[in-house]
Design an enzyme around this catalytic site. Structure first.
Site, short mmCIF file in Angstrom:
data_model
loop_
_atom_site.label_atom_id
_atom_site.label_comp_id
_atom_site.label_asym_id
_atom_site.label_seq_id
_atom_site.Cartn_x
_atom_site.Cartn_y
_atom_site.Cartn_z
N LYS A 99 0.90 -1.11 0.03
CA LYS A 99 -0.20 -0.08 0.02
C LYS A 99 0.90 1.17 0.01
CE LYS A 99 -3.81 1.98 2.45
NZ LYS A 99 -4.78 1.88 3.77
N SER A 106 -9.53 1.72 3.15
CA SER A 106 -8.73 2.53 2.27
C SER A 106 -7.87 1.77 1.46
CB SER A 106 -7.87 3.67 2.85
OG SER A 106 -7.13 3.21 3.81
N SER A 114 -9.83 -0.30 7.11
CA SER A 114 -9.26 -0.31 5.89
C SER A 114 -8.49 -1.67 5.57
CB SER A 114 -8.13 0.84 5.83
OG SER A 114 -8.74 2.16 5.94
#
Length: 589
Positions: free
Chosen positions: A75, A151, A175
């Site tokens: 990420k 997210s 997330s």
């Protein structure tokens, strides 16, 4: 429903899997990722590594390392050496590249994994939808009309589409779990501090957790093992206790569910009811509990002072405004600038009060099962109400880090419309290992359980003051005991409150006419020599005998002689000693 992975990418994935983690397989994964990155409708990647860089890293992999040759997606709020960290903000792409990788990335690469790229995310890890990114909105692997979740949108999709077997995300509000649920994969959110956050661009530093996405629990285990580390450079890092915290059992058998209906979309409700039925085939006992305090804590994350933590972490990056900023993220986080000191302390006091209200739940159960979200919105629904739809998605996830819990999101089949449906198992801090076992059982994966009585130990069932959290429990801990599992007796036992001075004492007696559901007990594993020492502390009419449990097994346990309960009060209807004490302790804080 449409899959985002083209047929040739899927075929390439299968070919690489058969190549068993060779450098060639890693390069094949990178090639597949590049192929998919060309699709602007599914912007998984922010940065893809050059194949030569991947090849160079693959050449240095120790073939005997636990994650040898595993391709991993990172990420883009975690540093990757040699590449910028954008956190979904294009303006940050012009900054100097990271000099070193985040600690979590280093732990994986030291274990033989190879990063192939950095993934898209809701900007500054603020969102649960996967649409708040100037790099483009992601959608579910099962539907181009529905959000991917966020997210950690790109990381979840990289795994769900088969591009990589492992991806790193982060989880502050959910997330690492919401995108797992929306894409039919496993999302592990460890205990806070279990995995170092050094090298992570923070959202709420005290709550942020580095998470993993995998297709199976089995694939998550070696990754979490590699990531677990007490980092002296991380002020939020915590070592794994040498002994499990009070109430954390080696084997999870008792799972709680909400005692009242949840506010779910109708198609989600149908899938949730199916999950509840399935749970009864996985857990030995299902207990209904009040989750009101958990859900009240969840509301604090954005309605309380924790927005100030986000402003402190990256508020300086939100000025000046411009096309590089997601307007919803900027609007939400800017509210944190005006939160006053007294509001922060009022929020902390409120959280402490709610935490105290939730603590009693963990006395009787091992884990809590909840849906990950109340529904699965479309991109159009999010566009129409970007704040409200996102806020609703966090109803069942926001509380986990605030209350210092761990969680695992697991697939729970498909809804009637074909979209993936996910549930989460939640447990106390540092219950990560047994929670993974429970998640594996749910997923139908094999779980290796230790022998009931390893050499030099005996299992002992306790039903009264030696239960976790009650006055005599420290005796078991001091004698080297570990909570093996929670259970209930077989039918035919009755429980009495004995008459006498001192602490209230229970008497468990097999009368043959006890309730079909049995009496709640805890089974502890003790060293042989400790059993005699423990027996010496127990006055008559109590003694050791054979106790039959609900699964038909027998363990040593404390029983009362039948003549000793003639003047005792029968409290069998309470179902267990802790419940029998509650009316007496009702005025306690």
């Amino acid at each position: 429903m449409t899959s985002t992975a083209p047929d040739d990418v899927t075929a390439a994935t299968r070919t690489a899997r058969s190549a068993a983690a060779t450098p060639t397989a890693i390069l094949a994964a990178a090639t597949r990722a590049a192929h998919l990155a060309a699709d602007p409708a599914q912007p998984i990647w922010i940065t893809l590594l050059d194949p030569a860089e991947v090849d160079d890293a693959a050449a240095r992999v120790d073939p005997d390392a636990p994650l040898a040759g595993t391709a991993v997606a990172v990420k883009d709020n975690l540093d990757l050496a040699g590449h910028p960290t954008t956190a979904g903000c294009p303006a940050l792409a012009d900054r100097p590249p990271a000099a070193t990788s985040a600690a979590a990335v280093r732990r994986l690469t030291d274990a033989g994994a190879v990063a192939i790229g950095k993934t898209n995310l809701d900007q500054f890890a603020t969102g649960l939808v996967g649409t708040r990114s100037p790099y483009g909105a992601c959608h579910s692997v099962a539907s181009a009309a529905h959000v991917s979740g966020g997210s950690s949108s790109g990381s979840a999709l990289a795994v769900a589409t088969g591009l990589v077997p492992l991806a790193l995300g982060t989880d502050t509000a959910g997330s690492g779990r919401v995108p797992a649920a929306f894409n039919g994969i496993v999302g592990v959110k460890p205990t806070r501090g279990l995995v170092s956050t050094v090298g992570v661009l923070p959202a709420c530093a005290g709550l942020d957790c580095v998470t993993t996405f995998t297709r199976t629990v089995a694939e998550a285990r070696p990754a979490l093992a590699a990531l677990t580390w007490a980092d002296p450079d991380d002020p939020w890092s915590r070592p794994v206790p040498t002994q499990p915290p009070p109430g954390v059992a080696d084997r999870m058998r008792v799972v709680a569910v909400p005692d009242r209906p949840l506010d779910l979309d109708p198609v989600h409700e149908t899938a949730w009811r199916a999950a509840l039925r399935r749970l009864r085939t996985v857990a030995a006992h299902v207990v209904e509990v009040d989750v009101t305090a958990f859900l009240a804590a969840a509301r604090l994350l954005y309605d309380g002072p924790w927005l100030a933590a986000r402003w402190a972490a990256f508020g300086h990056l939100l000025e000046p405004d411009g096309p590089h900023l997601d307007p919803t993220v900027r609007t939400i986080v800017s509210r944190g600038r005006d939160i006053a000191g007294p509001d922060v302390f009022a929020g902390l006091d409120r959280l402490a009060a709610l935490r105290r209200r939730t603590e009693g739940v963990w006395s009787d159960v091992d884990a809590l099962l909840l849906p990950v979200t109340p529904g699965h919105p479309t991109l159009a629904e999010v566009a129409a109400d970007p704040v409200g739809v996102n806020a609703r998605l966090g109803r069942f996830t926001n509380f986990v880090n605030l209350l210092d819990l761990c969680a695992v999101a697991v697939p729970a089949g498909a809804r009637t419309d074909g979209l993936p449906f996910g549930v989460q198992f939640v447990a106390p801090a540092f219950a990560d290992a047994p929670l993974l076992d429970l998640a594996a059982l749910w997923c139908g994966e094999s779980v290796t359980t230790p022998a009931d009585e390893p050499t030099g130990t005996t299992t002992v069932a306790v039903a009264g003051a030696h239960l976790t959290g009650l006055p005599l429990n420290p005796q078991l801990v001091e004698l080297g005991g570990r909570l093996a599992y929670r259970a209930r007796t077989a039918p035919g036992y009755r429980l009495y409150r004995l008459v006498g001075p001192g602490l209230p004492r229970p008497g468990l007696v097999r009368t043959g006419d006890g309730p079909a559901g049995g009496i709640a007990v805890e089974v502890w594993r003790l060293p042989h020599q400790a059993v005699g020492a423990l027996l010496g502390t127990v006055p008559p009419p109590l003694g050791l005998g054979s106790v039959e449990l609900d699964d038909g097994s027998r363990v040593t346990g404390f029983l009362a002689e039948e003549h000793g309960v003639r003047d005792a009060v029968d409290v069998t209807a309470a179902g267990g000693w802790r419940a029998a004490l509650r009316p007496v302790d009702a005025g306690s804080p």
